[in-house]
Design an enzyme around this catalytic site. Structure first.
Site, PDB file in Angstrom:
ATOM      1  CG  HIS A  93     -23.510 -24.269 -32.241  1.00 55.45           C
ATOM      2  ND1 HIS A  93     -24.374 -24.388 -33.285  1.00 55.45           N
ATOM      3  CD2 HIS A  93     -22.559 -25.217 -32.427  1.00 55.45           C
ATOM      4  CE1 HIS A  93     -23.946 -25.379 -34.082  1.00 55.45           C
ATOM      5  NE2 HIS A  93     -22.858 -25.875 -33.581  1.00 55.45           N
ATOM      6  CG  ASP A 141     -26.815 -23.208 -35.128  1.00 52.97           C
ATOM      7  OD1 ASP A 141     -26.522 -24.259 -34.534  1.00 52.97           O
ATOM      8  OD2 ASP A 141     -26.410 -22.089 -34.789  1.00 52.97           O
ATOM      9  CG  HIS A 142     -26.311 -29.520 -34.811  1.00 53.32           C
ATOM     10  ND1 HIS A 142     -25.096 -29.133 -35.279  1.00 53.32           N
ATOM     11  CD2 HIS A 142     -26.116 -29.987 -33.568  1.00 53.32           C
ATOM     12  CE1 HIS A 142     -24.191 -29.365 -34.348  1.00 53.32           C
ATOM     13  NE2 HIS A 142     -24.770 -29.878 -33.298  1.00 53.32           N
TER      14      HIS A 142
END
Lengths: 354, 516
Positions: free
Chosen positions: B268, B205-206
């Site tokens: 996010h 999950d960047h």
């Protein structure tokens, strides 16, 4: 690319109070110009320089990229100068017009002479931002003036290779470390070497071999003997060696250290062909017959290894050269950090010298 | 099946005293295999991140890269593509010698992901690297393909016996989205964990790789002053916003099948919520941090179909004016079906039913083509219990609000009441602001640089665990299915606006959405 704009004030025959007032006024003026102009509040840096070399130092500091101190105070010394002159510049970097934050960087250049040295501390004190750490750098020596300014500094930037004698350099660093955190550029130049040696012995099957090192040979720029000693001191302090004094044979220092298991042969040898300060290569060997040699090379360090069966391998450890300006920038950044391994390495290095 | 490390189990790891004081910890020699190596993500993010790690000397000292993709091409052609991508998308000008060194260690394996011959060739390639290096290398398989290929590749890796080794570590890095429903996420987890051990799996999950998100942990757990207030007794509501001023660009295919809820909230924004609401972990190890986040997710009740209309809002942007130009509505964007019911705006009101947060609403909203791009978390404190000032003087009093801004200007702002200078006591709100950019010399590294290094080092702190993904889907899945079953058209909001008026219906009492 973000644009840059400056606001400038200067006065001949000025006073520290007037300079400080000008700083305050320019900051207010710049914020009124655009509310996105914000003063950076990270680090003060005092650079004490000889006036004739001010331009060269300014160029070095311009090259440090994003690692500018937020307020730079340049004390430009000229022996016979009677009058105190000053310039204040507040530069904004960024696209504030489009709503982005634009940091303000403050530079104060004070031109002073012998006449002002008695009150050097009182002169510099109002020019730094209170509550920010202050880094002190005196690239042209002036040890006694550094001593005067030490009460202002939490960190001192020096380059041990600037001292002609390695023992003096280490004594100097040791003395300063009692008063402030020492950032030594000679130490920072060796960071990639230390990282790579640490990485080589990091795999599980290699860690045990750290305790069986039998030989360390370092080749260095003729003026960088102290850098080689710091590297030996680092290995000695981290691995718990008991090092004896090294003996000088021409341009080479040799000697041994005692680890728990065996003696380690130490050698620091000048490499006249090396054009830049620092290390040329580092070779370590272990009791099993393994050896690793790291050499300076294009595009990173060049590694050559020999395993216990006698098989040789070569490869490149990728990494771009930081250049001297990159090392200086790293030195400024390190003023905010703390490396607990420098002082033990420096102390161990000093113990290797008479 | 347990992960097989490169050392006998039960034997204590001897320490490496040389790593003390180093900012960059060593990464073990590794071969990184990128599946989907010619895709957009690889070109724009992964290859530039790998180059920047090489530039900084942060890659393992022995590093090899293999690209795997369907397109037939030679090693040199792929190297040339890598070079172009790095030159175009790297955050810094490449150093020619570093670039040459990096590219000299790049290989390419063509073929479809279900073809066993591809994996045989891959194995040959990996084995050849190890023979040349004279030592086993860790292996990291990065799945940067369409999600439908994730199980295909995982199963093929298992079949080809590439998933486990005795001599070195094998790791699997999986890009988002991790499933598009709870059932899919569970199925994918089942498939992955039938081949790999959870300790080998790194779900990207960047957002978690962003310095700003990591700063939230420092903000909460390195500052004692906030902790006594950080609970239902003092906090009235929490509002998390991730707005964008841009539209969907050329991503119509992906976006229309995903929508705002899946694109941002399910992953996010729920992660941001976890960072706000989690208990202090015992230590900052991957397991402890993720345990605390999972507890938060479990404390959020699964929405029922009856509750969903009251706790969620979705909408689509219509034509309007944004970024200084007239822009089309979502349904007029190229590639979007005329009757699309995909939401470009989603807002939720969630509750975290635990001792610390019971009764405190957590408002989440995200959308495309809103007034501006901002990601922030606003924590509104309860109003003071009594105002002793005159009625006039008290008019400007507002509850304290702590705003953590993640972008564009990362910082912390605290809204306080202050007296307006003058003879009478009249209060108005003022902001005490701190901006990270003014206080640190360093530039934040790209999220992918941090995540790729962490995955190669085996540090899973910034990656999502299997139960975490499923817990996120447990919250979002009922909303996805209820929305899917509810006919459109969706409410609209004008491009460049604050979002749909319907979003106000989610707010409780005197709560207000913050201006975007």
């Amino acid at each position: 690319m973000p644009g840059t704009s400056d606001a400038v004030w200067s006065e001949q025959g000025t006073t520290p109070d007037a300079i400080e007032a000008a700083l305050r006024q320019l900051l207010i003026q710049r914020h009124a110009e655009n509310e996105n102009f914000l003063p950076a509040r990270v680090l003060n840096m005092i650079a004490l320089v000889d006036r004739e070399w001010t331009g060269e130092i300014a160029n070095r500091l311009r090259g440090v990229g994003r690692y500018h101190a937020s307020r730079l105070v340049v004390l430009s010394y000229e022996q016979r100068r009677q009058r105190l002159d000053a310039r204040v510049m507040i530069a904004a970097e960024g696209d504030a017009e489009h709503g982005e934050m634009a940091l303000l960087r403050e530079t104060v250049v004070v031109e002073l002479g012998d006449h002002h040295l008695d009150d050097l501390l009182q002169l510099a004190d109002p020019l730094v931002v209170t509550d920010l750490p202050t880094l002190l750098w005196s690239p042209h020596g002036h040890h006694e003036l550094v001593q005067d300014l030490l009460p202002l500094a939490q960190a001192v930037l020096l380059d041990s290779v600037d001292e002609p004698m390695a023992a003096d350099a280490l004594d100097r660093a040791g003395e300063l470390s009692h008063h402030a955190y020492v950032v030594d550029l000679a130490w920072l130049r060796s960071t990639p070497w230390r990282e790579r040696i640490a990485a080589t012995f990091d795999p599980h099957h290699m860690r045990g071999e750290l305790r069986t090192l039998t030989e360390v040979t370092i080749r260095h720029h003729p003026e960088s003997r102290v850098a080689a000693l710091l590297m030996l001191g680092w290995l000695s302090s981290r691995l718990g060696w008991d090092s004896a004094e090294l003996v000088e044979h021409g341009d080479t220092l040799t000697g041994s250290a005692h680890s728990n298991r065996q003696d380690v042969t130490l050698r620091a040898q000048s490499a006249p062909e090396l054009m830049v300060r620092g290390l040329e290569d580092v070779t370590v060997a272990t009791a099993s017959g393994r050896s690793l040699r790291l050499s300076r090379g294009p595009g990173g360090l060049r590694a050559r290894s020999r395993d216990p069966r006698g098989i040789d391998r070569e490869w490149t450890l990728m990494g771009a050269s930081r250049g001297e300006t990159g090392v200086l920038g790293e030195g400024i950044r390190q003023a905010l950090l703390r490396d607990p391994t420098y002082i033990p390495a420096m102390t161990a290095a000093r113990a290797m010298l008479p | 099946m347990a992960a097989l490390a490169g050392r006998p189990t039960g034997q204590p790891e001897p320490e490496n005293p040389l790593t003390a004081g180093l900012e960059r910890l060593p990464v073990a020699p590794t071969s990184l295999v990128i599946f989907g190596a010619t895709g957009d993500l690889a070109r724009r993010k992964l290859l530039p991140a790998i180059y920047n790690l090489a530039h900084d000397g942060a890659l393992p000292e022995r590093f090899h890269l293999i690209g795997v993709s369907r397109k037939e091409k030679e090693h040199d052609d792929y190297r040339s593509e890598c070079e172009q991508a790095i030159r175009r998308f790297s955050r810094r000008e490449p150093d020619e010698q570093v670039l040459d060194s990096l590219l000299s260690n790049v290989k390419y394996v063509p073929g479809t992901f279900d073809d066993d011959a591809v994996y045989a060739e891959l194995r040959e390639c990996l084995d050849a690297f190890e023979s040349a290096e004279g030592q086993p290398l860790n292996r990291a398989f990065y799945l940067s393909t369409a999600p439908s290929f994730f199980p295909v590749i995982v199963e093929a890796l298992g079949r080809s016996e590439l998933a486990q080794r005795e001599q070195s570590q094998v790791r699997l890095i999986i890009e988002k989205p991790f499933g598009t429903t709870l059932a899919e996420a569970r199925e994918l987890n089942r498939s992955v964990l039938s081949i790999f051990d959870e300790t080998q799996v790194f779900r990207i999950d960047h957002y978690l790789g962003k310095e700003t998100v990591q700063n939230m942990m420092a903000f909460r757990f390195a500052n004692g002053m906030f902790e006594p207030l950080w609970n239902r007794n003092f906090i009235d509501s929490v509002q998390i916003t991730a707005s964008e001023d841009l539209g969907i660009g050329s991503r119509a295919d992906y976006y229309d099948s995903a929508g705002a809820l899946r694109d941002l909230i399910q992953n996010h924004m729920l992660q941001l919520l976890c960072h706000v609401a989690m208990e202090p972990p015992v230590s900052f190890t991957a397991e402890e941090v993720r345990n605390e986040k999972v507890k938060v997710l479990h404390a959020i009740p699964e929405p029922t179909p009856v509750e969903i209309p009251d706790m969620s809002v979705r909408a689509q942007y219509t034509a309007g004016h944004a970024g200084g130009e007239d822009v089309a509505g979502y349904l007029q964007e190229e590639g979007v079906p005329e009757q699309s019911n995909t939401e470009t705006y989603a807002a939720l009101r969630l509750e975290v039913d635990n001792w610390r947060w019971a009764g405190v609403p957590f408002y989440l909203r995200t959308g495309k083509r809103l007034a501006r791009k901002v990601t922030e978390i606003a924590v509104t404190l309860k109003p003071v219990p009594h105002l002793a000032f005159s009625q006039d003087g008290s008019l400007g009093v507002q509850p304290n609000q702590l705003v953590l801004t993640l972008q564009p200007n990362e910082g912390v702002s605290l809204r306080l009441g202050a007296k307006i200078p003058g003879t009478r006591i009249i209060i108005r709100p003022v902001n005490m602001e701190f901006l990270y950019g003014t206080a640190f010399l360093s530039q934040s590294p790209e999220a992918y640089e941090r995540l790729i290094t962490d995955a190669m080092r085996g540090d899973a702190t910034l990656f999502t665990r299997n139960d975490e993904v499923e817990a996120q889907w447990r919250i979002c899945d009922p909303i996805v299915s209820t929305w899917a079953a509810t006919p459109g058209p969706l409410p609209g909001y004008e491009a460049g606006s604050q979002g749909p008026a319907e979003a106000s219906a989610l707010l409780r009492g005197d709560d207000r959405w913050r201006a975007i």
